[in-house]
Motif scaffolding. Structure first.
Motif, PDB file in Angstrom:
ATOM      1  N   VAL A 431       3.665 -31.479 -16.310  1.00  0.00           N
ATOM      2  CA  VAL A 431       2.997 -32.541 -15.561  1.00  0.00           C
ATOM      3  C   VAL A 431       1.491 -32.295 -15.526  1.00  0.00           C
ATOM      4  CG1 VAL A 431       2.775 -33.589 -13.276  1.00  0.00           C
ATOM      5  CG2 VAL A 431       5.036 -33.013 -14.165  1.00  0.00           C
ATOM      6  N   MET A 432       1.109 -31.001 -15.517  1.00  0.00           N
ATOM      7  CA  MET A 432      -0.313 -30.670 -15.427  1.00  0.00           C
ATOM      8  C   MET A 432      -1.095 -31.188 -16.628  1.00  0.00           C
ATOM      9  SD  MET A 432       1.527 -28.815 -13.364  1.00  0.00           S
ATOM     10  CE  MET A 432       2.357 -27.616 -14.395  1.00  0.00           C
ATOM     11  N   ALA A 433      -0.487 -31.140 -17.822  1.00  0.00           N
ATOM     12  CA  ALA A 433      -1.171 -31.663 -19.008  1.00  0.00           C
ATOM     13  C   ALA A 433      -1.439 -33.153 -18.853  1.00  0.00           C
ATOM     14  CB  ALA A 433      -0.339 -31.392 -20.258  1.00  0.00           C
ATOM     15  N   GLY A 434      -0.464 -33.868 -18.293  1.00  0.00           N
ATOM     16  CA  GLY A 434      -0.652 -35.297 -18.065  1.00  0.00           C
ATOM     17  C   GLY A 434      -1.745 -35.574 -17.057  1.00  0.00           C
ATOM     18  N   LYS A 435      -1.774 -34.808 -15.973  1.00  0.00           N
ATOM     19  CA  LYS A 435      -2.797 -35.023 -14.949  1.00  0.00           C
ATOM     20  C   LYS A 435      -4.197 -34.720 -15.471  1.00  0.00           C
ATOM     21  CE  LYS A 435       0.083 -34.397 -10.851  1.00  0.00           C
ATOM     22  NZ  LYS A 435       0.311 -33.596  -9.626  1.00  0.00           N
ATOM     23  N   LEU A 436      -4.285 -33.755 -16.380  1.00  0.00           N
ATOM     24  CA  LEU A 436      -5.581 -33.399 -16.952  1.00  0.00           C
ATOM     25  C   LEU A 436      -5.980 -34.333 -18.094  1.00  0.00           C
ATOM     26  CD1 LEU A 436      -5.118 -29.522 -17.021  1.00  0.00           C
ATOM     27  CD2 LEU A 436      -6.798 -30.758 -15.626  1.00  0.00           C
ATOM     28  N   GLY A 437      -5.042 -35.193 -18.529  1.00  0.00           N
ATOM     29  CA  GLY A 437      -5.323 -36.113 -19.627  1.00  0.00           C
ATOM     30  C   GLY A 437      -5.472 -35.413 -20.960  1.00  0.00           C
ATOM     31  N   VAL A 438      -4.700 -34.336 -21.161  1.00  0.00           N
ATOM     32  CA  VAL A 438      -4.811 -33.541 -22.385  1.00  0.00           C
ATOM     33  C   VAL A 438      -3.726 -33.964 -23.368  1.00  0.00           C
ATOM     34  CG1 VAL A 438      -4.829 -31.210 -23.340  1.00  0.00           C
ATOM     35  CG2 VAL A 438      -5.733 -31.611 -21.053  1.00  0.00           C
ATOM     36  N   ALA A 439      -4.113 -34.249 -24.601  1.00  0.00           N
ATOM     37  CA  ALA A 439      -3.142 -34.601 -25.642  1.00  0.00           C
ATOM     38  C   ALA A 439      -2.293 -33.375 -25.982  1.00  0.00           C
ATOM     39  CB  ALA A 439      -3.869 -35.086 -26.893  1.00  0.00           C
ATOM     40  N   PRO A 440      -1.050 -33.580 -26.433  1.00  0.00           N
ATOM     41  CA  PRO A 440      -0.191 -32.436 -26.757  1.00  0.00           C
ATOM     42  C   PRO A 440      -0.828 -31.434 -27.713  1.00  0.00           C
ATOM     43  CG  PRO A 440       1.114 -34.428 -26.713  1.00  0.00           C
ATOM     44  CD  PRO A 440      -0.314 -34.862 -26.533  1.00  0.00           C
ATOM     45  N   LYS A 441      -1.600 -31.894 -28.677  1.00  0.00           N
ATOM     46  CA  LYS A 441      -2.194 -30.965 -29.640  1.00  0.00           C
ATOM     47  C   LYS A 441      -3.262 -30.068 -29.008  1.00  0.00           C
ATOM     48  CE  LYS A 441      -5.768 -34.176 -31.305  1.00  0.00           C
ATOM     49  NZ  LYS A 441      -6.907 -33.376 -30.880  1.00  0.00           N
ATOM     50  N   ASP A 442      -3.797 -30.486 -27.858  1.00  0.00           N
ATOM     51  CA  ASP A 442      -4.844 -29.707 -27.190  1.00  0.00           C
ATOM     52  C   ASP A 442      -4.334 -28.940 -25.973  1.00  0.00           C
ATOM     53  OD1 ASP A 442      -6.916 -30.467 -28.917  1.00  0.00           O
ATOM     54  OD2 ASP A 442      -7.246 -32.337 -27.815  1.00  0.00           O
ATOM     55  N   ALA A 443      -3.089 -29.166 -25.585  1.00  0.00           N
ATOM     56  CA  ALA A 443      -2.562 -28.532 -24.376  1.00  0.00           C
ATOM     57  C   ALA A 443      -2.048 -27.132 -24.702  1.00  0.00           C
ATOM     58  CB  ALA A 443      -1.462 -29.393 -23.767  1.00  0.00           C
ATOM     59  N   VAL A 444      -2.942 -26.281 -25.127  1.00  0.00           N
ATOM     60  CA  VAL A 444      -2.569 -24.928 -25.518  1.00  0.00           C
ATOM     61  C   VAL A 444      -3.611 -23.950 -24.995  1.00  0.00           C
ATOM     62  CG1 VAL A 444      -3.712 -25.148 -27.771  1.00  0.00           C
ATOM     63  CG2 VAL A 444      -1.911 -23.446 -27.466  1.00  0.00           C
ATOM     64  N   LEU A 445      -3.125 -22.798 -24.536  1.00  0.00           N
ATOM     65  CA  LEU A 445      -3.970 -21.748 -23.971  1.00  0.00           C
ATOM     66  C   LEU A 445      -3.763 -20.460 -24.756  1.00  0.00           C
ATOM     67  CD1 LEU A 445      -2.985 -22.256 -20.213  1.00  0.00           C
ATOM     68  CD2 LEU A 445      -4.879 -23.355 -21.419  1.00  0.00           C
ATOM     69  N   PHE A 446      -4.796 -19.645 -24.816  1.00  0.00           N
ATOM     70  CA  PHE A 446      -4.720 -18.340 -25.465  1.00  0.00           C
ATOM     71  C   PHE A 446      -5.293 -17.280 -24.531  1.00  0.00           C
ATOM     72  CE2 PHE A 446      -5.003 -21.437 -28.843  1.00  0.00           C
ATOM     73  CZ  PHE A 446      -4.066 -21.008 -29.770  1.00  0.00           C
ATOM     74  N   MET A 447      -4.656 -16.134 -24.494  1.00  0.00           N
ATOM     75  CA  MET A 447      -5.209 -14.970 -23.813  1.00  0.00           C
ATOM     76  C   MET A 447      -5.583 -13.941 -24.856  1.00  0.00           C
ATOM     77  SD  MET A 447      -3.401 -11.993 -21.552  1.00  0.00           S
ATOM     78  CE  MET A 447      -3.008 -11.078 -23.056  1.00  0.00           C
ATOM     79  N   ILE A 448      -6.758 -13.329 -24.688  1.00  0.00           N
ATOM     80  CA  ILE A 448      -7.134 -12.179 -25.489  1.00  0.00           C
ATOM     81  C   ILE A 448      -7.622 -11.104 -24.525  1.00  0.00           C
ATOM     82  CG2 ILE A 448      -9.410 -13.218 -25.969  1.00  0.00           C
ATOM     83  CD1 ILE A 448      -9.323 -11.562 -28.624  1.00  0.00           C
ATOM     84  N   PHE A 449      -7.067  -9.905 -24.657  1.00  0.00           N
ATOM     85  CA  PHE A 449      -7.362  -8.796 -23.739  1.00  0.00           C
ATOM     86  C   PHE A 449      -7.661  -7.563 -24.566  1.00  0.00           C
ATOM     87  CE2 PHE A 449      -5.479  -5.330 -20.954  1.00  0.00           C
ATOM     88  CZ  PHE A 449      -6.602  -5.223 -20.140  1.00  0.00           C
ATOM     89  N   ASP A 450      -8.843  -6.986 -24.343  1.00  0.00           N
ATOM     90  CA  ASP A 450      -9.246  -5.826 -25.144  1.00  0.00           C
ATOM     91  C   ASP A 450      -9.097  -4.493 -24.412  1.00  0.00           C
ATOM     92  OD1 ASP A 450     -11.341  -5.736 -23.347  1.00  0.00           O
ATOM     93  OD2 ASP A 450     -12.929  -6.099 -24.822  1.00  0.00           O
ATOM     94  N   GLY A 451      -8.377  -4.510 -23.311  1.00  0.00           N
ATOM     95  CA  GLY A 451      -8.198  -3.301 -22.520  1.00  0.00           C
ATOM     96  C   GLY A 451      -9.115  -3.255 -21.312  1.00  0.00           C
ATOM     97  N   ARG A 452     -10.179  -4.031 -21.373  1.00  0.00           N
ATOM     98  CA  ARG A 452     -11.070  -4.187 -20.215  1.00  0.00           C
ATOM     99  C   ARG A 452     -11.276  -5.652 -19.885  1.00  0.00           C
ATOM    100  NH1 ARG A 452     -17.439  -2.272 -19.247  1.00  0.00           N
ATOM    101  NH2 ARG A 452     -17.725  -3.599 -17.381  1.00  0.00           N
TER     102      ARG A 452
END
Length: 553
Positions: A431-452
């Protein structure tokens, strides 16, 4: 055979990394999880490839990142061609059995295209994530106006019915509900009922039932005849948050650790985080009265999981199987439990994306690391690689993107180890993607963690989130728009970009095979770039010289 004959791969659903006494929780008691940690290595920096059940599990089973296998959310089918740990281990003479949950959805269209049916051995394995089926129970059997959540019957529900529990859904009416003062059902879906004891005998509840199925397997001819991996996959301590007695009363509000959150987090939050924080779940877990009911129930469910794990350890010790069985304990993701004004999982704070991981290696070569911890950056995809090496095989690096953890179990430090951990989340169904108006192709998140530094990148034009876990270990100060951190954000973004450019889809031919092909075209008669005989060796000239067999012009 290698010294490791069997692998017991135990996964809990939604078990936080810090809700074990061996991990430092001040009130949670887990003597049997601690017992395994005393025999093996506890990895303190283990991260899943997605903080949601289905996508995380598909990464565990394939040894591949979410963007590689494509099953990016619950109910997204795993492509029919994806190799899983069962496929890899079967080549090495080790069977692979499922006991419990996978949350895997088969690629039925792909199976039909290839003529694979679920009643064939190969088709059944493709439909069950590469496992042979001992018992599959995904553990959620609710019923709403449109019918049951799952169309297939629940083995656990059928078990309860066989014991005389009434109705069509004793999973809900008994195992996940209490009884109100007036004798009516007190559903576990209503969190106000979390501390009511479930209306089921403790030995009939979900966790003991699945433990019994595992003990049945361990005593079976199949387990005696051939080496095996048994994936024992529990549904608990996943919601509904309600436990049978005595676990329902084991913990109370006095055992609840205060929520890790600040008011500053709610002031102009990163938009995706803000949307999740303000959904119905986040708002519920932001209330202290909800946490005081739910967290003790969650702890009680963990205590039951721990006791049942003790039954397994006792059995393996009494039968001598501890001497040749590797044991792995982990989870598919964590649970916010009100931290950061959130409930459930979904985002990349440690309470969601970081998981417990304990590995016991029975071999003498692992003797020096027993009872130790390892702080290396570990990813869930590393387990498939670890199991392949444990079974005596060589990890196919063009297929499996994880790396074996065996060196750490032996006390060695690999010359080169990963410098970042990556996780992905596709929230396009939410539902959050709809409320934010984000298209399915853009509704993606990435985490990158380098230890700090931990950064969350959001597609769709949103700013990132950034935490300095050295100076802010509780991840409360988001520096995603801090000008002083611009260089750090750019560095992590470039590293994430480099990761995204990796070769991940060339799974049918290895790098060694490619190297072996180099320069071999001439030996097969392909002479590109040759002007005259002086450019070729005498051996290569033979096929293209000599008298013509006539003139047919």
């Amino acid at each position: 055979m290698p010294e490791i004959r069997n692998i017991l791969f135990v996964m809990y659903d939604q078990l936080r990394h810090d809700y074990m006494s061996c991990a430092g929780h001040p009130t949670m008691r887990t003597p049997n999880f601690d017992r395994l940690a005393a025999k093996g290595v506890r990895f303190t920096q283990a991260y899943v490839q997605s903080p949601v059940c289905g996508a995380s599990r598909m990464s565990y089973y394939t040894g591949r990142y979410v963007g590689s296998h494509g099953a990016a959310w619950n109910g997204y089918p795993l492509k029919v061609g994806e190799a899983t740990m069962g496929d890899h281990l079967r080549k090495l003479g080790m069977d692979s059995w499922l006991l419990g949950k996978t949350h895997m959805t088969p690629d039925t269209e792909g199976m039909a295209r290839l003529g694979l049916t679920r009643d064939s051995v190969i088709g059944a394995r493709v439909a069950e994530c590469g496992f042979d089926l001992w018992v599959r129970e995904d553990g959620l059997n609710p019923e709403g106006p449109d019918g049951f959540y799952y169309a297939t019957p629940s083995p656990y529900n059928e078990y309860l019915k066989s014991l005389g529990y009434p109705g069509e859904n004793p999973w809900h009416d008994n195992a996940n509900a209490g009884v109100d003062e007036d004798g009516s059902v007190a559903s576990g879906w209503l969190m106000k009922n979390a501390r009511k004891g479930a209306n089921v005998k403790e030995e009939h509840s979900e966790t003991p039932w699945l433990t019994d199925r595992c003990l049945d397997f361990l005593a079976s001819p199949q387990a005696a005849e051939r080496p095996w991996l048994a994936h024992l996959s529990y549904i608990k301590p996943h919601w509904p948050y309600i436990a049978p007695e005595p676990y329902a009363s084991m913990y109370g509000p006095q055992d609840v650790v205060p929520a890790n959150r600040t008011e500053a987090e709610r002031e102009d939050p990163q938009p995706v985080y803000g949307a999740f924080m303000n959904n119905l779940i986040g708002k519920a877990f932001s209330r202290d009265e909800v946490r005081s009911e739910v967290v003790p129930a969650y702890m009680g469910l963990i205590a039951q999981c721990d006791d049942q794990f003790g039954r397994l350890l006792d059995h393996l010790e009494s039968t001598g199987r501890m001497e040749d069985t590797m044991i792995v304990l982990t989870a598919d993701h964590g649970d916010y439990m009100g931290d950061h004004w959130m409930g459930e999982k979904d985002l990349f704070h440690d309470c969601s994306v970081r998981v417990p991981l304990i590995i016991y290696d029975p071999r003498q070569s692992a003797g020096s690391t027993r009872g130790t911890t390892c702080d290396a950056l570990v990813e869930s995809i590393d387990l498939t690689a670890t199991f392949i090496e444990a079974a005596g095989g060589e990890v196919p690096e063009h297929v499996v993107e994880g790396r074996s953890l065996m060196p750490f179990l032996r006390g060695d430090t690999p010359a080169e180890w990963r410098d970042v951990a990556i996780s992905e989340y596709d929230y396009s169904c939410s539902v959050m993607a709809g409320k934010l108006g984000v298209a399915p192709k853009d509704a993606v998140l990435f985490m990158i963690f380098d230890g700090r530094w931990k950064m969350m990148h959001a597609e769709g034009g949103f700013r990132p989130m950034l935490f300095d876990t050295l100076n802010d270990p509780k991840e409360l100060d988001d520096r995603g728009d801090d000008p002083a951190c611009a260089e750090t954000r750019a560095r992590l973004m470039e590293r994430l970009s480099a990761w995204s450019r990796r070769v991940s889809q060339r799974t049918t031919i290895s790098s060694d095979q490619i190297i072996a092909r180099r320069g071999k075209a001439r030996s097969k008669g392909v002479y590109l770039g040759v002007y005259d005989e002086n450019d070729l060796t005498p051996e290569l000239l033979v096929p293209i010289t000599g008298a013509a067999k006539g003139d047919f012009r």
